[in-house]
Design a protein around this motif. Structure first.
Motif, short mmCIF file in Angstrom:
data_model
loop_
_atom_site.label_atom_id
_atom_site.label_comp_id
_atom_site.label_asym_id
_atom_site.label_seq_id
_atom_site.Cartn_x
_atom_site.Cartn_y
_atom_site.Cartn_z
N ASP A 171 0.81 -1.22 0.00
CA ASP A 171 0.00 0.00 0.00
C ASP A 171 0.84 1.27 0.00
O ASP A 171 0.28 2.38 0.03
CB ASP A 171 -0.95 0.01 1.21
N PHE A 172 2.16 1.12 -0.04
CA PHE A 172 3.01 2.30 -0.10
C PHE A 172 3.00 2.85 -1.52
O PHE A 172 3.29 2.13 -2.48
CB PHE A 172 4.44 1.95 0.32
N LEU A 173 2.65 4.14 -1.67
CA LEU A 173 2.57 4.77 -2.99
C LEU A 173 3.94 5.31 -3.39
O LEU A 173 4.57 6.05 -2.63
CB LEU A 173 1.55 5.91 -2.98
N ARG A 174 4.37 4.95 -4.60
CA ARG A 174 5.70 5.34 -5.05
C ARG A 174 5.67 6.64 -5.86
O ARG A 174 6.35 6.76 -6.88
CB ARG A 174 6.31 4.20 -5.86
N GLU A 175 4.91 7.58 -5.39
CA GLU A 175 4.88 8.90 -6.02
C GLU A 175 6.14 9.66 -5.68
O GLU A 175 6.51 9.78 -4.51
CB GLU A 175 3.66 9.71 -5.54
N LEU A 176 6.81 10.22 -6.68
CA LEU A 176 8.01 11.00 -6.44
C LEU A 176 7.65 12.41 -5.99
O LEU A 176 6.66 12.99 -6.43
CB LEU A 176 8.86 11.05 -7.70
N ASP A 177 8.47 12.94 -5.11
CA ASP A 177 8.26 14.28 -4.57
C ASP A 177 9.06 15.28 -5.42
O ASP A 177 10.29 15.21 -5.46
CB ASP A 177 8.75 14.31 -3.11
#
Length: 644
Positions: A171-177
């Motif tokens: 469930d960890f989202l790998r969206e880059l900051d």
């Protein structure tokens, strides 16, 4: 040394999937290959991977207090644990082991969250107190040991020693900051507390975090800072004598172990000083490890050998091949986020070499930040004096114009390369220092990034990281201020991160006696002129070491631990670099201006400019995308891996 991982339900007491916790724990097995244990109860799951160093037979974790209501998982070493154990036993606490981990649970019972004030060492730990329904995390004062955390959308709080443990959670989202990307290209690493992912954070050094059941906002507290409180007046000779005593004492406590121990020996001042102290404290010869380079411009092995000969160490040297390129993708998987310090390559190899002979190695890291050893400090003071001599309203336009007109001359001797100096003088002190340390300069980043990505930054610039720390700096003299900035950013985000991942990839524990917090506190109180004396950095340190090391070791020019990127990119790495930077992986992100990258490649490979550092930064970002985010997958499988 160890790896820790945890799950915590902020909304209730769900039962966590033990198989998931096992996967998250197992992915860090390299940090602790000796044992792996789990503990679960409703709402909590804790995992630990152990590298046995102290109390090898009975120091297993998770570890509990007498009635099982407090449980801890711990990564690190507490060097004063024996003194604390005696104090806690006198207060009625019962110990079942002889390891430093058990001190934590009893210290928590006795002093609560203030227990961290009593610990002397390097540590990151997670503690669950069932009676208080409280999760408590802590990280050591200088950030020697890492700790990552994330709060997921369903209220699950996850933490671990490395980002890969968090990435293992489905469930960890790998969206880059985007702000982290700007920071990375500014610094070459991602400073605390950000990570490359929007949903994950680093617990900053000298901070604790607590979460109660039913609470979904972590409470962070800073419990220590570098004081920079001046000492009572003391002479240079008195400072030298006291520094030698304190260095010897710090090295002595770092020798505590039940497994083979040694040291890195580069031939520089700091590692040589640590080895000299070790040799005077140990009965048996010190195991020392060095690596050499075929290129004499990067090779310090003869200096390391001279120290080894003087102290009769058991010395081991191996040469690193100039074409050690297979490590590029390996490093991406080790660091879990973009990391552009090219010295990670030789660091990985020296850790690999050391692990063949020892389980614990002492290093000289921290000396340059602590004692003002970097040449850039001298340049910064020079620039600051020039800024103070003229009104800033005059400096900005005058030096800004000179900076824009002066040609970029990477090929010229340093005193002729004035463009960067003029550009720095057109900025205030903090911005000028950032300009000096940044990997990809402001104007270059704006050209490197695509228009759409520049818009997504909404005006954010990486210099804001330094500004944030500068506002909290407890001292205003120019030298101490930039030392403080480095210890909050470069030391923890680059140097200590580099060494932790490279060493733990080989299940090697590295200790840093120059970063003992009591020693750091004392050094911070010395006059700035004792550290940077004229053109000589680490002056008081070098003078104190004159009885122990030769002038050739103490006063020669600093070489650093670098690799010949510029020649690699014009020679053996040329084709690989072109394919990576002009290939589909970087292009598909939409982050970059391909035309500008092409220009950088052409300018560098023709010899007109030296873009080796920015090109390496891009190469490592591309490797991260492929090896951590699997960006070569079809687009349909990458929907949750976009840049927000």
């Amino acid at each position: 040394m160890c790896g820790i991982v945890g799950l915590f339900d902020t909304r209730g007491k769900r039962e966590f999937d033990r198989r998931l916790l096992e996967r998250m724990n197992q992915i860090q097995a390299h940090r602790g290959p000796d044992e792996g244990e789990l503990y679960t109860e409703p709402g909590v799951g804790l995992g630990h991977r152990r590298l046995s160093i102290m109390d090898v037979s009975s120091g297993q974790q998770p570890l509990f207090n007498e009635d099982g209501s407090v449980v801890v998982i711990f990564n690190g070493e507490i060097y004063n644990f024996q003194d604390l154990a005696r104090e806690l036993a006198a207060a009625g606490h019962i110990f079942r082991t002889h390891c430093d981990t058990e001190v934590i649970v009893h210290a928590w019972e006795e002093w609560g969250e203030n227990c961290v004030d009593r610990f002397r060492g390097m540590f990151a730990f997670g503690l669950w107190d069932r009676n208080r329904e409280l999760l408590f995390l802590a990280r050591d004062r200088l950030g020697i040991k890492p700790l990552y955390y994330s709060l997921l959308k369903d209220g699950t709080f996850i933490f671990g020693s490395e980002l890969k443990a968090l990435l293992a959670h489905p469930d960890f989202l790998r969206e880059l900051d985007p702000y982290a990307i700007e920071d990375y290209f500014g610094y070459g690493y991602i400073p605390e507390p950000k990570t490359i992912f929007r949903q994950a954070f680093k617990l900053p050094p000298a901070h604790t975090l607590k979460l109660h059941c039913g609470q979904n906002v972590p409470q962070l507290r800073q419990y220590w800072d570098i004081p920079f409180v001046p000492h009572e007046p003391l002479s240079m000779a008195e400072a030298q004598e006291e520094l030698t005593i304190r260095l010897r004492e710090s090295v002595k406590i770092h020798l505590m172990t039940e497994v083979p121990l040694g040291a890195f020996l580069s031939g520089g001042v700091d590692s040589s000083a640590v080895v000299a102290m070790m040799a005077n404290l140990m009965k048996e010869p010190v195991n020392t490890c060095s690596i050499s380079f075929g290129d004499p411009a990067f090779n310090e092995s003869q200096y390391a050998q001279s120290v080894a000969d003087r102290y009769h160490t058991s010395h081991n040297v191996e040469q690193v091949n100039h074409d050690d390129f297979d490590l590029i993708d390996k490093l991406a998987s080790i660091y879990d986020e973009p990391f552009a310090d090219s010295s990670a390559m030789p660091t990985y190899r020296v850790c690999e070499l050391a692990r063949k002979r020892v389980t614990v190695a002492l290093s000289g890291d921290g000396g340059d930040e602590n004692l003002a050893g970097y040449r850039r400090y001298r340049w910064h003071l020079y620039e600051d004096r020039m800024r103070s001599a003229l009104p800033f309203g005059l400096c900005k336009p005058m030096f800004g114009l000179l900076g824009s007109l002066y040609p970029k001359a990477d090929w010229a001797p340093k005193f002729l390369r004035a463009k960067s100096t003029f550009e720095a003088l057109a900025r205030d002190s903090v911005e000028g220092y950032f300009h000096g340390v940044s990997i990809v300069k402001d104007r270059m980043r704006q050209s490197l990034f695509s228009p759409s990505f520049n818009r997504s930054l909404q005006g954010y610039q990486a210099v804001e990281v330094l500004r944030m720390h500068a506002e909290k700096c407890p001292v205003q003299d120019a030298l101490s201020r930039v030392q403080y900035l480095d210890m909050k950013t470069y030391l923890v985000g680059d140097i200590l991160t580099k060494v932790d991942r490279a060493s733990m990839a080989h299940a090697l524990e590295v200790r840093v006696p120059l970063l003992d917090h009591k020693l750091v506190e004392w050094i911070s109180g010395l006059p700035a002129s004792f550290k940077l004396h004229g053109h000589e950095g680490k002056y008081v340190f070098k003078k104190a070491l004159e009885p122990h090391l030769s002038n050739e070791i103490l006063y020669r020019d600093k070489m650093g631990f670098a690799v010949p990127l510029a020649s690699w990119f014009r020679g053996p790495l040329r084709e690989r670099l072109n394919n990576a930077l002009m290939g589909p992986v970087l292009s598909d992100t939409g982050l970059f201006n391909r035309t500008y990258i092409s220009q950088m490649l052409d300018q560098h490979q023709s010899g007109r400019r030296d873009h080796s550092a920015p090109l390496w930064t891009l190469l490592m970002f591309e490797s991260f995308l492929r090896n951590v985010l699997d960006m070569e997958q079809p687009r349909s499988r990458k929907e949750d891996r976009k840049v927000a």
